[in-house]
Design an enzyme around this catalytic site. Structure first.
Site, short mmCIF file in Angstrom:
data_model
loop_
_atom_site.label_atom_id
_atom_site.label_comp_id
_atom_site.label_asym_id
_atom_site.label_seq_id
_atom_site.Cartn_x
_atom_site.Cartn_y
_atom_site.Cartn_z
N HIS A 1 0.82 -1.20 0.00
CA HIS A 1 0.00 0.00 0.00
C HIS A 1 0.86 1.26 0.00
CE1 HIS A 1 -3.94 -1.83 0.39
NE2 HIS A 1 -3.39 -2.72 1.21
N VAL B 1 0.10 -21.05 22.36
CA VAL B 1 0.36 -20.55 23.71
C VAL B 1 -0.94 -20.60 24.52
CG1 VAL B 1 1.04 -18.53 25.08
CG2 VAL B 1 2.29 -19.12 22.98
N CYS C 1 1.76 -27.00 -14.48
CA CYS C 1 1.15 -25.69 -14.72
C CYS C 1 2.12 -24.56 -14.38
CB CYS C 1 -0.11 -25.52 -13.88
SG CYS C 1 -1.39 -26.73 -14.18
N CYS D 1 -4.60 -26.61 -12.85
CA CYS D 1 -5.09 -27.96 -12.55
C CYS D 1 -5.15 -28.20 -11.05
CB CYS D 1 -4.28 -29.03 -13.27
SG CYS D 1 -2.89 -29.73 -12.38
N CYS E 1 0.26 -32.83 -9.90
CA CYS E 1 1.45 -32.89 -9.04
C CYS E 1 1.21 -33.30 -7.60
CB CYS E 1 2.20 -31.56 -9.08
SG CYS E 1 1.29 -30.19 -8.38
#
Lengths: 500, 411
Positions: free
Chosen positions: A51, A172, A410, A445, A450
């Site tokens: 930003h 915690v 991909c 995909c 993979c």
């Protein structure tokens, strides 16, 4: 019991930035994280926008840290070896009211020290990006885009490489102070950490930790937003983030943003949620994104959808007036050796390092820690295979044959890249963690090709059973066990038996 | 740089059949590139039977069907490099591929695209809800179970009645999982009738038509899905929600031709098939680049994939030997009831086989192939299903070489 100088609670972008800044000193630092990896909360659930800082009230920490964080980011990205593009941003308007609001925030931006903002007409919008909507716009040259997961991981890996230790699956549950020994005992289900300093970077759970440390249990309100991720085919149509004119409170409705990796994000919308981890996406809001997103981005088509997600900005607010409050950064003598960071939401990614420096400065004011002269701000990274020239690719395969094995088609992610992520000093053992480090499964995909390979690599590289592979969180098991007991049957799985 | 006559991308049923047929037509220098460890393609994980009835007249398992082609290719000494992923195909038919042996650069006279297809995902259809583990596409679940010996879950909901979804319903039941039901958004099953019989009915697995999963629930691992009935616009009907406790959701919601390399090579896309536009020689809009099998359009049966790839070899061999093929100036189009139409172009001077599917189930219709006002072929269909491909072969002498073709469905 092992004694720590500093325990950082939370491994989101702020916790990892604090860890990295602490590594500049000779302090034995540990980071406790309740999830199995860094960036599991809202650090990974945002637009990935660097930003500029034109919507935040002048004089606030948000304004100060955003402008500072924005200006230094080219260097930060270069040191950490993460992709970053200073794209600029278009804040587009359609009505006179839009123009008023844009000009109001332009003035605020100038007061905050944001440079180069200017009003442009439709013709110039079209010239900058023909797929951007709007009748007129404010062009903000300093805005940029980054991958917030990659950034958080890079901060953590750089901290780790400089000696900080990370402990995952450590929520915690209590913090006790032993005044006579001047230490804190930080309790988790997997052990107690004895430390001189505690820095609270627990993100949306920071108020809880704040109360454990004796600070107020600051009220926060969750503003949830949903997003679509669009295919890289859509990314070809958008070169610059396109935001609508801010509303009267400085908030932005649904926008379209190119990602630094070439996809497009459409979102977020904004609505109040009560649940801490309400990350579900809803039909109602996705439908809304399609309607509103089309105004910002003319190529908003269902064909391009590859994924969706939700994130929540937990904003600190004044319960009496309802007003949204600034980031809280505090440290005082009544709470010795603590730094408390609460209500860190958007623009938290932009502000992370500026906030971290201020947090560490509060520590350094109380005691003068010795500088770590070995600190290296540069995280060593290998160029992505997909970005190498053919010659570089050939050379990479010669040096390490695992570069030649494409695991994720991909995104062209190699076995070498995944192996290195797993064996990095910070390490990773979840499918989502590997995704966030390598982009494997992030393509169109979505792991269809993979994912089977990645789970197998996790098993092989870490020597664990399939039942112990996790998708993302502690109980996110992927397999219930073997289909058949092959040893008893005297055969082997086709690939397991004949593969490598 | 290595030179070859034909590079075939993909060693599945399409690639293997094309290679064998090219060799039979006298093309000596052929190279198959396969990204998996072994040739055979997706058939390697399809251990159920039912393959080969059309092509071989007997029913085979997927690996058996594939092995007939693998063995034949081996007998013919057709080289197949496995563990090799193609990175790029250029418009001038240069192929770059990567393997642990190194980076390959090959100049081919013809490139045969035979990459198959991939599955549509949760993200593509935007199923609302959380993102726990336990949501798998049917093909991924099938790979885990059949190739990797890993069970993905015990209590299963299946979304989509595609063939792989129904086959996985049976497969998981056989391996001890409880399949609660198959939910299909359309008012008809999207897979073949024989799979509804043999995979669902025979195992008492309920099939719910006009239903869809409208929410995924669970924090770490899938805990339940919400299923709703849908109206005629496929929109969920409020008040019909029903929650099913489950640990696994299998998606069988469609297949998409996998054409990243095709577009890189500059071939034009057919928006009906999502594959490349091809002519009657299976040549894409880029000369010398051919495509067949599921990369071109998703087939119902692998037998037709093999037959299509064999048909492709004719044009590819001629291109290799003669350097060019006759022009195909005529367009072939379908009306609004016709989808998945192949080829998009033809010469009008040679025999041509047109394949397509109807877009919804139809009874007592006839299919007309027209040129202008003239109906050149009419085929009566007592029943036509979107799950089944329809093929019509036309002889050169039936065709007018000067008029575009249109396929019409008349009910």
């Amino acid at each position: 019991m092992e004694q720590w100088d500093v325990i950082v609670i939370g491994a989101g972008v702020v916790g990892c930035a604090v860890a990295r800044e602490l590594a500049r000193y000779r302090l034995k630092t540990g980071v406790l994280e309740k999830e199995l990896d860094v960036a599991c909360g809202n650090s990974s659930r945002n637009t990935g926008m660097l930003h500029a800082g034109f919507t935040y009230k002048p004089g606030t920490l948000k304004a100060e840290c955003a402008v500072e964080g924005n200006q230094e980011f080219d260097q930060v990205a270069a040191e950490l070896g993460i992709p970053f593009k200073r794209t600029g941003k278009l804040v587009v308007g359609f009505t006179d009211h839009d123009r008023e609001n844009i000009l109001k925030y332009k003035a605020i931006g100038e007061q905050n020290g944001v440079k180069g903002m200017r009003m442009i007409d439709k013709e110039e919008i079209h010239r900058i990006d023909p797929n951007a909507g709007g009748e007129f716009a404010m062009y903000v040259p300093s805005s940029g885009i980054l991958d917030p997961m990659a950034y958080t991981i890079a901060l953590a890996e750089n901290a780790c490489q400089n000696g900080v230790e990370f402990f995952f699956d450590r929520e915690v549950t209590a913090i006790r102070r032993l005044s006579e020994e001047d230490v804190y005992l930080v309790e988790t289900p997997k052990g107690i950490f004895r430390t001189r300093w505690v820095i609270n970077c627990a993100g949306m759970f920071a108020s809880k930790i704040s109360a454990m440390l004796g600070y107020p249990d600051y009220p926060v309100k969750g503003f949830k937003g949903e997003y679509f991720i669009l295919d890289k085919k859509a990314g070809a149509f958008l070169s610059i983030p396109v935001y609508p004119a801010p509303n009267d409170n400085g908030g932005f409705a649904t926008h379209a943003t190119p990602t630094v990796d070439g996809n497009v994000l459409v979102g977020p919308d904004s609505y109040v949620t009560e649940d801490w981890e309400d990350y579900k996406v809803t039909k109602e809001h996705l439908d809304g994104l399609i309607a509103d997103g089309s105004k910002m981005f003319k190529q908003m088509k269902r064909d391009y959808f590859i994924r969706n997600f939700a994130g929540i900005r937990w904003k600190r607010y004044d319960p009496e007036t309802g007003a949204i409050l600034d980031f809280k950064l505090e440290s005082d003598e009544n709470h010795p050796h603590t730094v408390n960071l609460v209500g860190i939401e958007s623009p938290g990614v932009t502000c992370a390092l500026s906030l971290a420096r201020r947090a560490v400065a509060l520590l350094a004011k109380v005691e003068q820690p010795q500088a770590n002269t070995d600190f290296d701000p540069v995280r060593p990274v290998n160029k992505r295979f997909s970005e190498m020239s053919r010659e570089e690719q050939a050379e990479a395969i010669r040096s390490d044959k695992d570069y030649g094995e494409i695991v994720c088609r991909c995104e062209t992610v190699t076995r070498a890249k995944i192996r290195r992520a797993i064996h990095n000093p910070l390490g990773v053992h979840t499918v989502t963690g590997i995704k966030n480090r390598t982009r494997a499964t992030m393509g169109r995909c979505q792991g269809g090709y993979c994912e089977t390979r990645i789970t197998e690599m996790i098993e092989e590289e870490l020597g664990i059973r399939p039942e112990d592979v996790r998708y993302s969180r502690a109980d996110s098991y992927m397999f219930t066990g073997p289909v058949r007991n092959l040893k008893a049957a005297g055969s082997t799985a086709e690939e397991g038996g004949e593969g490598r | 740089m290595r030179q070859t006559d034909a590079v075939i991308i993909g060693g599945g049923p399409a690639g293997l059949a094309a290679a064998i047929e090219l060799r039979r037509k006298g093309i000596e220098d052929i190279l198959i590139l396969e990204r998996e460890k072994k040739p055979g393609g997706i058939l390697r994980q399809c251990i159920h039977d039912g393959f080969g009835l059309t092509r071989f007249g007997e029913t085979l398992s997927g690996p058996e069907y594939a092995s007939r082609f693998v063995r034949r290719a081996q007998e013919l000494d057709i080289p197949c490099m496995t563990d090799t992923t193609v990175l790029e195909v250029t418009p001038d038919r240069r192929v770059y591929a990567s393997s642990s042996e190194g980076l390959l650069e090959i100049q081919a006279k013809a490139v045969i695209l035979a990459m198959g297809c991939r599955e549509r995902t949760r993200g593509a259809i935007s199923i609302p809800g959380t993102r726990p583990a336990g949501v798998y596409t049917a093909g991924v679940a099938q790979a885990y179970i059949n190739l990797k010996n890993k069970m993905v879950g015990k209590r299963v909901v299946i979304l989509g009645s595609g063939d792989i979804g129904m086959i996985m319903a049976r497969r998981m039941t056989l391996e001890g999982a409880k399949v609660l039901g198959v939910f299909e958004i359309q008012p008809y099953p999207s897979g073949l009738p024989r799979n509804v019989e043999q995979c669902l009915n025979d195992y008492q697995i309920p099939l719910y038509l006009s239903h869809s999963v409208t929410e995924i629930r669970g924090r770490d691992r899938l805990e339940s899905v919400v299923v709703s009935q849908v109206d005629e616009h496929l929109s969920p009907i409020p008040g019909t929600e029903k929650e099913y406790a489950c640990d696994t959701l299998i998606l069988s919601v469609g297949l998409i031709p996998e054409n990243e390399l095709t577009w890189m090579a500059g071939a034009k896309e057919d928006l009906g098939t999502r594959g490349p536009v091809v002519d009657e020689h299976y040549q894409t809009t880029v000369p010398g680049i051919f495509a067949a099998g599921n990369v071109l359009h998703v087939h119902d049966l692998v037998d037709f994939v093999s037959l299509e790839a064999e048909a492709l070899a004719d044009g590819a061999a001629r291109f290799i030997q003669e350097g060019a093929l006759p022009a195909c100036p005529l367009t072939v189009k379908g009306d609004s009831l016709v989808g998945q139409l192949i080829p998009g172009r033809c010469s009008g001077q040679e025999d041509v086989t047109i394949s397509f599917r109807v877009r919804r189930p139809l009874k007592n219709c006839s299919i007309e192939v027209c040129q202008g006002e003239k109906v050149i072929r009419r085929v009566r269909k007592p029943k036509a299903l979107p799950a089944e491909m329809i093929q019509i072969s036309l002889k050169a002498e039936e065709l007018n070489p000067n008029e575009d073709l249109e396929v019409k469905v008349v009910c």
